[in-house]
Scaffold this active site. Structure first.
Site, PDB file in Angstrom:
ATOM      1  N   PHE A  12     108.602 118.287  56.017  1.00 29.62           N
ATOM      2  CA  PHE A  12     108.399 116.828  56.101  1.00 29.62           C
ATOM      3  C   PHE A  12     107.005 116.404  55.619  1.00 29.62           C
ATOM      4  CE2 PHE A  12     106.917 113.753  59.622  1.00 29.62           C
ATOM      5  CZ  PHE A  12     107.025 112.636  58.812  1.00 29.62           C
ATOM      6  N   ILE A  61     104.588 133.018  54.605  1.00 30.78           N
ATOM      7  CA  ILE A  61     103.130 133.161  54.783  1.00 30.78           C
ATOM      8  C   ILE A  61     102.767 134.515  55.389  1.00 30.78           C
ATOM      9  CG2 ILE A  61     102.555 130.697  54.916  1.00 30.78           C
ATOM     10  CD1 ILE A  61     102.479 131.011  58.007  1.00 30.78           C
ATOM     11  N   THR A 132      98.000 119.745  65.718  1.00 28.31           N
ATOM     12  CA  THR A 132      98.645 118.650  66.435  1.00 28.31           C
ATOM     13  C   THR A 132      97.849 118.249  67.672  1.00 28.31           C
ATOM     14  OG1 THR A 132     100.573 118.188  67.827  1.00 28.31           O
ATOM     15  CG2 THR A 132     100.062 120.479  67.501  1.00 28.31           C
ATOM     16  N   ASP A 133      98.044 117.001  68.099  1.00 29.56           N
ATOM     17  CA  ASP A 133      97.399 116.558  69.345  1.00 29.56           C
ATOM     18  C   ASP A 133      98.019 117.230  70.576  1.00 29.56           C
ATOM     19  OD1 ASP A 133      99.860 115.211  69.317  1.00 29.56           O
ATOM     20  OD2 ASP A 133      99.004 113.211  69.588  1.00 29.56           O
ATOM     21  N   GLU A 134      99.194 117.896  70.388  1.00 30.35           N
ATOM     22  CA  GLU A 134      99.881 118.476  71.544  1.00 30.35           C
ATOM     23  C   GLU A 134      99.085 119.627  72.164  1.00 30.35           C
ATOM     24  OE1 GLU A 134     104.114 118.764  71.197  1.00 30.35           O
ATOM     25  OE2 GLU A 134     104.176 117.240  69.637  1.00 30.35           O
ATOM     26  N   TYR A 158     105.591 125.609  71.655  1.00 32.16           N
ATOM     27  CA  TYR A 158     105.111 125.085  70.358  1.00 32.16           C
ATOM     28  C   TYR A 158     103.619 124.768  70.441  1.00 32.16           C
ATOM     29  CZ  TYR A 158     103.959 121.466  66.899  1.00 32.16           C
ATOM     30  OH  TYR A 158     103.328 120.728  65.925  1.00 32.16           O
ATOM     31  N   LYS A 162     100.400 126.516  68.470  1.00 34.02           N
ATOM     32  CA  LYS A 162      99.456 125.788  67.606  1.00 34.02           C
ATOM     33  C   LYS A 162      98.031 125.929  68.147  1.00 34.02           C
ATOM     34  CE  LYS A 162     100.287 123.545  64.469  1.00 34.02           C
ATOM     35  NZ  LYS A 162     100.459 123.899  63.021  1.00 34.02           N
ATOM     36  N   PRO A 213     120.246 109.898  72.578  1.00 33.69           N
ATOM     37  CA  PRO A 213     119.763 110.625  73.757  1.00 33.69           C
ATOM     38  C   PRO A 213     118.321 110.275  74.101  1.00 33.69           C
ATOM     39  CG  PRO A 213     119.936 112.099  71.859  1.00 33.69           C
ATOM     40  CD  PRO A 213     120.326 110.757  71.375  1.00 33.69           C
ATOM     41  N   TYR A 215     115.433 111.175  76.680  1.00 37.02           N
ATOM     42  CA  TYR A 215     115.120 112.212  77.688  1.00 37.02           C
ATOM     43  C   TYR A 215     114.482 111.570  78.921  1.00 37.02           C
ATOM     44  CZ  TYR A 215     115.282 115.524  73.675  1.00 37.02           C
ATOM     45  OH  TYR A 215     115.624 116.259  72.564  1.00 37.02           O
TER      46      TYR A 215
HETATM   47  P1  NAD Z   1     108.570 120.802  59.270  1.00 42.06           P
HETATM   48  O1  NAD Z   1     109.233 121.597  60.342  1.00 42.06           O
HETATM   49  O2  NAD Z   1     109.255 119.593  58.714  1.00 42.06           O
HETATM   50  O3  NAD Z   1     108.218 121.738  58.024  1.00 42.06           O
HETATM   51  C1  NAD Z   1     107.709 123.029  58.162  1.00 42.06           C
HETATM   52  C2  NAD Z   1     107.768 123.700  56.801  1.00 42.06           C
HETATM   53  O4  NAD Z   1     107.188 125.017  56.938  1.00 42.06           O
HETATM   54  C3  NAD Z   1     109.198 123.905  56.286  1.00 42.06           C
HETATM   55  O5  NAD Z   1     109.255 123.583  54.909  1.00 42.06           O
HETATM   56  C4  NAD Z   1     109.456 125.402  56.480  1.00 42.06           C
HETATM   57  O6  NAD Z   1     110.367 125.946  55.550  1.00 42.06           O
HETATM   58  C5  NAD Z   1     108.046 125.967  56.287  1.00 42.06           C
HETATM   59  N1  NAD Z   1     107.880 127.260  56.959  1.00 42.06           N
HETATM   60  C6  NAD Z   1     108.204 127.568  58.236  1.00 42.06           C
HETATM   61  N2  NAD Z   1     107.902 128.864  58.487  1.00 42.06           N
HETATM   62  C7  NAD Z   1     107.346 129.365  57.346  1.00 42.06           C
HETATM   63  C8  NAD Z   1     106.812 130.630  56.987  1.00 42.06           C
HETATM   64  N3  NAD Z   1     106.799 131.649  57.865  1.00 42.06           N
HETATM   65  N4  NAD Z   1     106.327 130.796  55.739  1.00 42.06           N
HETATM   66  C9  NAD Z   1     106.347 129.769  54.845  1.00 42.06           C
HETATM   67  N5  NAD Z   1     106.849 128.551  55.137  1.00 42.06           N
HETATM   68  C10 NAD Z   1     107.341 128.349  56.368  1.00 42.06           C
HETATM   69  O7  NAD Z   1     107.150 120.434  59.889  1.00 42.06           O
HETATM   70  P2  NAD Z   1     106.267 119.115  59.714  1.00 42.06           P
HETATM   71  O8  NAD Z   1     106.702 118.101  60.696  1.00 42.06           O
HETATM   72  O9  NAD Z   1     106.172 118.770  58.279  1.00 42.06           O
HETATM   73  O10 NAD Z   1     104.859 119.676  60.221  1.00 42.06           O
HETATM   74  C11 NAD Z   1     103.957 120.305  59.318  1.00 42.06           C
HETATM   75  C12 NAD Z   1     102.709 120.698  60.071  1.00 42.06           C
HETATM   76  O11 NAD Z   1     102.124 119.559  60.692  1.00 42.06           O
HETATM   77  C13 NAD Z   1     102.965 121.699  61.193  1.00 42.06           C
HETATM   78  O12 NAD Z   1     101.910 122.625  61.193  1.00 42.06           O
HETATM   79  C14 NAD Z   1     102.934 120.856  62.461  1.00 42.06           C
HETATM   80  O13 NAD Z   1     102.507 121.613  63.563  1.00 42.06           O
HETATM   81  C15 NAD Z   1     101.913 119.784  62.079  1.00 42.06           C
HETATM   82  N6  NAD Z   1     102.059 118.481  62.742  1.00 42.06           N
HETATM   83  C16 NAD Z   1     103.260 117.835  62.716  1.00 42.06           C
HETATM   84  C17 NAD Z   1     103.350 116.576  63.308  1.00 42.06           C
HETATM   85  C18 NAD Z   1     104.647 115.799  63.272  1.00 42.06           C
HETATM   86  O14 NAD Z   1     104.724 114.729  63.880  1.00 42.06           O
HETATM   87  N7  NAD Z   1     105.667 116.242  62.555  1.00 42.06           N
HETATM   88  C19 NAD Z   1     102.239 115.995  63.929  1.00 42.06           C
HETATM   89  C20 NAD Z   1     101.031 116.712  63.932  1.00 42.06           C
HETATM   90  C21 NAD Z   1     100.950 117.946  63.322  1.00 42.06           C
HETATM   91  P1  TYD Z   2     109.828 114.495  69.031  1.00 40.76           P
HETATM   92  O1  TYD Z   2     110.147 113.621  67.863  1.00 40.76           O
HETATM   93  O2  TYD Z   2     110.627 115.735  69.252  1.00 40.76           O
HETATM   94  O3  TYD Z   2     108.270 114.819  68.938  1.00 40.76           O
HETATM   95  P2  TYD Z   2     107.293 115.531  70.035  1.00 40.76           P
HETATM   96  O4  TYD Z   2     108.101 116.166  71.076  1.00 40.76           O
HETATM   97  O5  TYD Z   2     106.572 116.513  69.180  1.00 40.76           O
HETATM   98  O6  TYD Z   2     106.409 114.431  70.540  1.00 40.76           O
HETATM   99  O7  TYD Z   2     109.955 113.631  70.344  1.00 40.76           O
HETATM  100  C1  TYD Z   2     109.205 112.427  70.512  1.00 40.76           C
HETATM  101  C2  TYD Z   2     109.466 111.939  71.923  1.00 40.76           C
HETATM  102  O8  TYD Z   2     110.837 111.519  72.020  1.00 40.76           O
HETATM  103  C3  TYD Z   2     109.278 113.007  72.990  1.00 40.76           C
HETATM  104  O9  TYD Z   2     108.736 112.401  74.157  1.00 40.76           O
HETATM  105  C4  TYD Z   2     110.692 113.494  73.277  1.00 40.76           C
HETATM  106  C5  TYD Z   2     111.534 112.245  73.038  1.00 40.76           C
HETATM  107  N1  TYD Z   2     112.903 112.460  72.540  1.00 40.76           N
HETATM  108  C6  TYD Z   2     113.990 111.861  73.157  1.00 40.76           C
HETATM  109  O10 TYD Z   2     113.845 111.140  74.170  1.00 40.76           O
HETATM  110  N2  TYD Z   2     115.228 112.064  72.634  1.00 40.76           N
HETATM  111  C7  TYD Z   2     115.442 112.849  71.538  1.00 40.76           C
HETATM  112  O11 TYD Z   2     116.612 113.042  71.114  1.00 40.76           O
HETATM  113  C8  TYD Z   2     114.316 113.462  70.907  1.00 40.76           C
HETATM  114  C9  TYD Z   2     114.489 114.333  69.702  1.00 40.76           C
HETATM  115  C10 TYD Z   2     113.051 113.231  71.431  1.00 40.76           C
END
Ligand code: NAD
Ligand code: TYD
Length: 368
Positions: A12, A61, A132-134, A158, A162, A213, A215
């Site tokens: 993403f 990786i 991530t902020d998590e 998760y 991280k 859904p 939660y």
């Molecule tokens: P995503 O799950 O959409 O994409 C992850 C990508 O990494 C995929 O293309 C997958 O094929 C690739 N991948 C997984 N394992 C691999 C490996 N061993 N070798 C090579 N490639 C591999 O994730 P995202 O939401 O795009 O998140 C990207 C980064 O940003 C992550 O590090 C995540 O922790 C961080 N992040 C995400 C969010 C969010 O809201 N999505 C917020 C803050 C930080």
């Molecule tokens: P998510 O998009 O999984 O991100 P994160 O857990 O990394 O914050 O979830 C965002 C929030 O929405 C989280 O509090 C969990 C909640 N949630 C639901 O209530 N229903 C759902 O189906 C999903 C996927 C998440």
């Protein structure tokens, strides 16, 4: 000129980063390394692959010899490390992959970067780690938002994986002098987000007339940022950030989950009511049958260890890098919905059977 290795560039945020970078830094070269897990999709990069400065490599990786040859062959001087297992629910049901990719995989990249950039062929370089902020855990309602000095307190597998990777990146800077930066960003939304995350899942379930859904009580809070604004922050850190430092990226945009779900219901309802073609395309959506999508909202058991609130204090990014997000939430969410309408084939294709089985098994309802 930068020669970038972007790990996880078919996911993403990585996909959006590639397009952002090609547009804003056309002089640079980009190699994407992606294992194409369920979350990665090479077709995302179809437009990028037309550009001679771009190359896609299918690989892991954890494959040290592959990473080494990529760094040497492409004269890589910048790694932007997105690759990760990224979904909290999956980490609760199966943490092993999170340990392998997020911790061991990050360490493997650090080891090779040190070997090439510091030991064998010393050169100017940057290793930017996307986090991530998590990692900071959960805030109480009146707590101030997370700063770069907030203590680490990860609650899910998760978040813990991280956090561990952040510590390894920090250690490679402090111990060996690897030029690292880390960004800890809040929840992203936007094009190409896998529909297991809240916002795309709710939009797609509404279009399929499936339960939405929520939660627990739905009052958990997340701080939402449009994905291009995350990438803008990463760009500023790569250009002007100080090696060894951590930067928190956020949009000061806190929402309760239930309010986001209600907002999406209202926006989709308005759009479908005005557009007969969309009603014909999405016949199962309540709005196509004279009902409101809110009728689909379903309270389901809470996520284990569910963090109540995340929020980012973006002061350091503003003060040091003059960072301000461009996108308002009201326009960003409209763009996201529009993207989903226009990219039916994309999200239909990523909803494979294993994903549907998984989502059915894990307390909610599949979007098909
Ligand atoms: P995503 O799950 O959409 O994409 C992850 C990508 O990494 C995929 O293309 C997958 O094929 C690739 N991948 C997984 N394992 C691999 C490996 N061993 N070798 C090579 N490639 C591999 O994730 P995202 O939401 O795009 O998140 C990207 C980064 O940003 C992550 O590090 C995540 O922790 C961080 N992040 C995400 C969010 C969010 O809201 N999505 C917020 C803050 C930080
Ligand atoms: P998510 O998009 O999984 O991100 P994160 O857990 O990394 O914050 O979830 C965002 C929030 O929405 C989280 O509090 C969990 C909640 N949630 C639901 O209530 N229903 C759902 O189906 C999903 C996927 C998440």
């Amino acid at each position: 000129m930068k020669s970038l290795l972007v790990t996880g560039g078919a996911g993403f945020i990585g996909t959006n980063f590639v397009y952002y970078w090609l547009k804003n830094h056309p002089e640079d070269n980009i190699v994407v390394l992606d294992a194409l897990t369920y979350a990665g999709n090479r077709a995302n990069l179809i437009e990028a692959e037309k550009n001679p400065s771009f190359k896609f490599v299918h690989g892991n990786i954890l494959d040290e010899s592959l990473v080494k040859s990529l760094l040497l062959d492409h004269k890589i001087n910048t790694i932007v490390h997105f690759a990760a297992e990224s979904h909290v629910d999956r980490s609760i049901h199966g943490p092993d992959e999170f340990i392998n990719t997020n911790i061991v995989g990050t360490h493997s990249l650090l080891k090779i970067a040190k070997k090439i950039w510091l030991d064998e062929n010393p050169q100017s370089h940057r290793f930017h780690h996307i986090s991530t902020d998590e990692v900071y855990g959960s805030l109480k309602p009146d707590d101030p938002p997370f700063t770069e000095d907030s203590p680490y307190a990860p609650n899910s597998p998760y978040a813990a994986s991280k956090a561990a990777s952040d510590h390894l990146v920090r250690a490679y800077n402090k111990t060996y002098g690897l030029q690292t930066t880390i960004s800890n960003c809040s929840n992203n939304y936007g094009p190409y987000q896998f529909p297991e995350k809240l916002i795309p899942l709710i939009i797609i379930n509404i279009l399929h007339g499936k339960p939405l859904p929520v939660y627990g009580d739905g009052k958990q809070i997340r701080d939402w940022l449009y994905v291009d604004d995350h990438n803008l922050g990463v760009d500023l850190i790569l250009q002007k950030g100080i090696p060894g430092k951590t930067y928190n990226i956020g949009g000061s945009n806190e929402w309760q989950n239930i309010d986001i779900v209600n907002l999406i219901c209202d926006l989709l309802h308005e759009t479908l009511l005005k557009n007969k073609d969309l009603q014909k395309k999405y016949t199962k959506s309540p709005s196509s049958k004279g009902e409101h999508p809110k009728t689909l909202i379903t309270n389901v058991p809470d996520r284990l260890g569910h963090d109540r609130r995340y929020a980012i204090d973006p002061k350091l990014m503003l003060a040091e890098l003059n960072y301000k997000p461009n996108e308002l939430f009201s326009t960003g969410i409209e763009k996201n919905i529009e993207w989903i309408f226009s990219n039916n084939e994309w999200w239909e294709s990523v909803l494979d059977e294993s994903y549907l089985d998984w989502i059915d098994k894990n307390y909610h309802c599949s979007p098909k």
